[in-house]
Structure formats: C-alpha cells, structure tokens
Design an enzyme around this catalytic site. Sequence first.
Site, short mmCIF file in Angstrom:
data_model
loop_
_atom_site.label_atom_id
_atom_site.label_comp_id
_atom_site.label_asym_id
_atom_site.label_seq_id
_atom_site.Cartn_x
_atom_site.Cartn_y
_atom_site.Cartn_z
N THR A 158 0.86 -1.20 0.00
CA THR A 158 0.00 0.00 0.00
C THR A 158 0.89 1.24 0.00
O THR A 158 2.07 1.15 0.29
CB THR A 158 -0.90 -0.01 1.27
OG1 THR A 158 -1.90 -0.98 1.14
CG2 THR A 158 -1.58 1.31 1.54
N ARG A 186 -13.46 -7.84 -2.81
CA ARG A 186 -12.94 -7.70 -1.44
C ARG A 186 -12.60 -6.22 -1.17
O ARG A 186 -11.98 -5.55 -1.98
CB ARG A 186 -11.70 -8.56 -1.27
CG ARG A 186 -11.03 -8.44 0.11
CD ARG A 186 -9.89 -7.46 0.11
NE ARG A 186 -9.14 -7.47 1.36
CZ ARG A 186 -8.20 -6.59 1.67
NH1 ARG A 186 -7.89 -5.62 0.83
NH2 ARG A 186 -7.56 -6.65 2.82
N VAL A 187 -13.00 -5.74 0.00
CA VAL A 187 -12.69 -4.38 0.41
C VAL A 187 -11.85 -4.44 1.68
O VAL A 187 -12.25 -5.10 2.65
CB VAL A 187 -13.97 -3.56 0.68
CG1 VAL A 187 -13.62 -2.15 1.14
CG2 VAL A 187 -14.83 -3.50 -0.58
N GLY A 188 -10.72 -3.78 1.67
CA GLY A 188 -9.85 -3.75 2.85
C GLY A 188 -10.06 -2.48 3.66
O GLY A 188 -11.09 -1.82 3.56
N ASP A 189 -9.07 -2.15 4.46
CA ASP A 189 -9.18 -0.97 5.33
C ASP A 189 -8.89 0.33 4.61
O ASP A 189 -9.35 1.40 5.03
CB ASP A 189 -8.21 -1.11 6.51
CG ASP A 189 -6.75 -1.18 6.06
OD1 ASP A 189 -6.48 -1.87 5.05
OD2 ASP A 189 -5.89 -0.55 6.69
N THR A 208 -1.22 0.58 7.01
CA THR A 208 -0.86 -0.44 6.01
C THR A 208 -0.69 -1.77 6.70
O THR A 208 -0.14 -1.85 7.79
CB THR A 208 0.43 -0.07 5.26
OG1 THR A 208 0.87 -1.23 4.52
CG2 THR A 208 1.55 0.38 6.18
N GLY A 209 -1.20 -2.81 6.09
CA GLY A 209 -1.11 -4.13 6.69
C GLY A 209 -2.30 -4.96 6.27
O GLY A 209 -2.96 -4.65 5.28
N GLY A 211 -5.63 -5.63 6.04
CA GLY A 211 -6.75 -4.72 6.24
C GLY A 211 -7.89 -5.31 7.05
O GLY A 211 -8.59 -4.59 7.77
#
Length: 287
Positions: A158, A186-189, A208-209, A211
């Site tokens: 990211t 898929r939706v992350g943070d 970052t990581g 999510g």
Amino acid sequence: MIALALHGGAGAKAGRDYSVEIANMREIAQFARDSLLNGAKAFDIVTEVVRQLEDSGLYVAGKGASPNAAGFYELDASLMNGADRACGAVTALQGFANPVLVARAVMEKTPHVMLAGEGAGLFAHEQGFEPIADEAEYFTRAGRFESNHPPGTLAHGTVGCVCLDSYGHLAAATSTAGVFGKLPGRVGDTPIIGAGTWADGQTAVSCTGQGEYFIRVNASAQLAFRHAGGQALGEAADATLQQIVNMGGEGGLIALNAKGEVIVPFRSQGMKRAWFSGDSEIVSEAF
Ligand code: ASP
C-alpha cells in the site's frame, strides 16, 4: 511547523533490497517539503504524494498494483482533510491509474464519501479521468516481487501519506491494490475512513497491513481518539497495533499530530517509509 510521513507499505520482506524504493520515497518527501515551505496545503500534498507513489510503479498501488484472484485490478483509495473532516474514497475501482484522484473528486464533486466498483468507474469516466488503455501493459505488478507468503495468508502492499502544513492543518491519504490474490469485490481498510485513513484537527493517520484486522479495530480513528483523549501519539499507536497483533494480524502505520510529532511504528518484517518534522533530516528506510 511542517511535518510529513509517507509509506510504501508494511509488506517489506527481510533480506530484500529496497534501495530503489528508499531513494524514490526520499525524493518524494523532498518534493513535499519544498512545496510545504512554499505554502502548499496539507490536503494538496497528501493527494500529490500519493499520486506520485501510485505512478512510480514501485509499490502495490496504482501502477504497481497486483490483480485479484480473477485477474482483475481492483484498486482502493481514500483521503481526509483534518480541518473539516471532509473525505472521499473509492473501492474496487477498475481501469484508472490514480484512485486517489478519483477519491478526491468523490469528496469534492458529490455529496457522498465513497463510491464502489462499477459506479466508481462510471463516475471517473464522467469526471474526465483518462481510462488505462491497456492494463496488461500498464501495471508493473510490483506485488509480484512481494507475494512469497504461504497461500491463504494476507500478503499486501500500500502507499500513504500524512501531513501537517504551515497553517496548522492536517490531512491523510492512502491507496492500494489490497492483499494479493484477494477475492473479487474484497474491500480492505484502505478506502474505509476510520480504518485505514483518518485526519482531524489534531491527528492524521494512514495504515498499512492486513486490512481485515485494521477494520476490526477501526485502527486509524481509534488511534486519533486515544490521542484526543490524552494518550501520547506513540502510546496510542502501540495500543492500537497491539490489538491487531493479538488477533494474529500484522502491519504498521504513519501518524502525526498538530505539534509536528511524527511516528512510523510497524509490527511486520518491515515498512517502507520516509518522514521529516520541522527542520529534521529526511529519513527514508524499509526496516
Ligand atoms: N491494508 C491494505 C489492504 O488490506 C494492504 C496493505 O496495506 O498492504 O487492502
């Protein structure tokens, strides 16, 4: 007082050479510092820094994006202006080079905070963003070089930026292709305000990581509210990251406050990052 931190993701792998990324981050941080000294505003700087990181092709965002499990490039981005908490986001955006610019247009041109998938793409078209002509040729797939995690783990990358400008205003922006081999949709943070990105009058955060874990602890907003409640910036970050580690997740973040204090903690093998505060030297490193 001006201060800035940027990151190129907490997916850095021990033993790998990140000298090209480190030089690139230093150059972008220097550009940001020069601009801030010339009166640039924090919100414009986080937008432009993330755009440059997206365009570099060196990180798993923008040009460096990795495809999802179905072979499509679905990109996420968000940004937030601290002074008024105005914010914008796109998720699962396909076909455009700079999700951060589309996210900013969502904020500035619509009454909404986030647009997803096809709707985000239609909006980008309407706003005159140039579609990518040939995706196979455009994307450098920086992620290819970092995706040596065992199958089933959430390998990731990211970019992000947090900034304090000379007017005392804060802003944050984050952009990603998400985790490697993610399921379509898929939706992350990263596009979720309060999870991957946050800025208010006192604190700006970009995460970052993995999510999935950052969403579960509402990481960026949690950190900011802890700090607003009196906890030191570093303590607030440690408490937030510890919750992620306790659940089995990994990652890091960059954060700063209105006093110009900058922190860049991570709980992963490495995190590509650069930062300065006031007159300090620019630090750019991966481990
Ligand atoms: N947080 C991002 C996501 O889960 C990935 C990353 O930061 O590397 O989509």
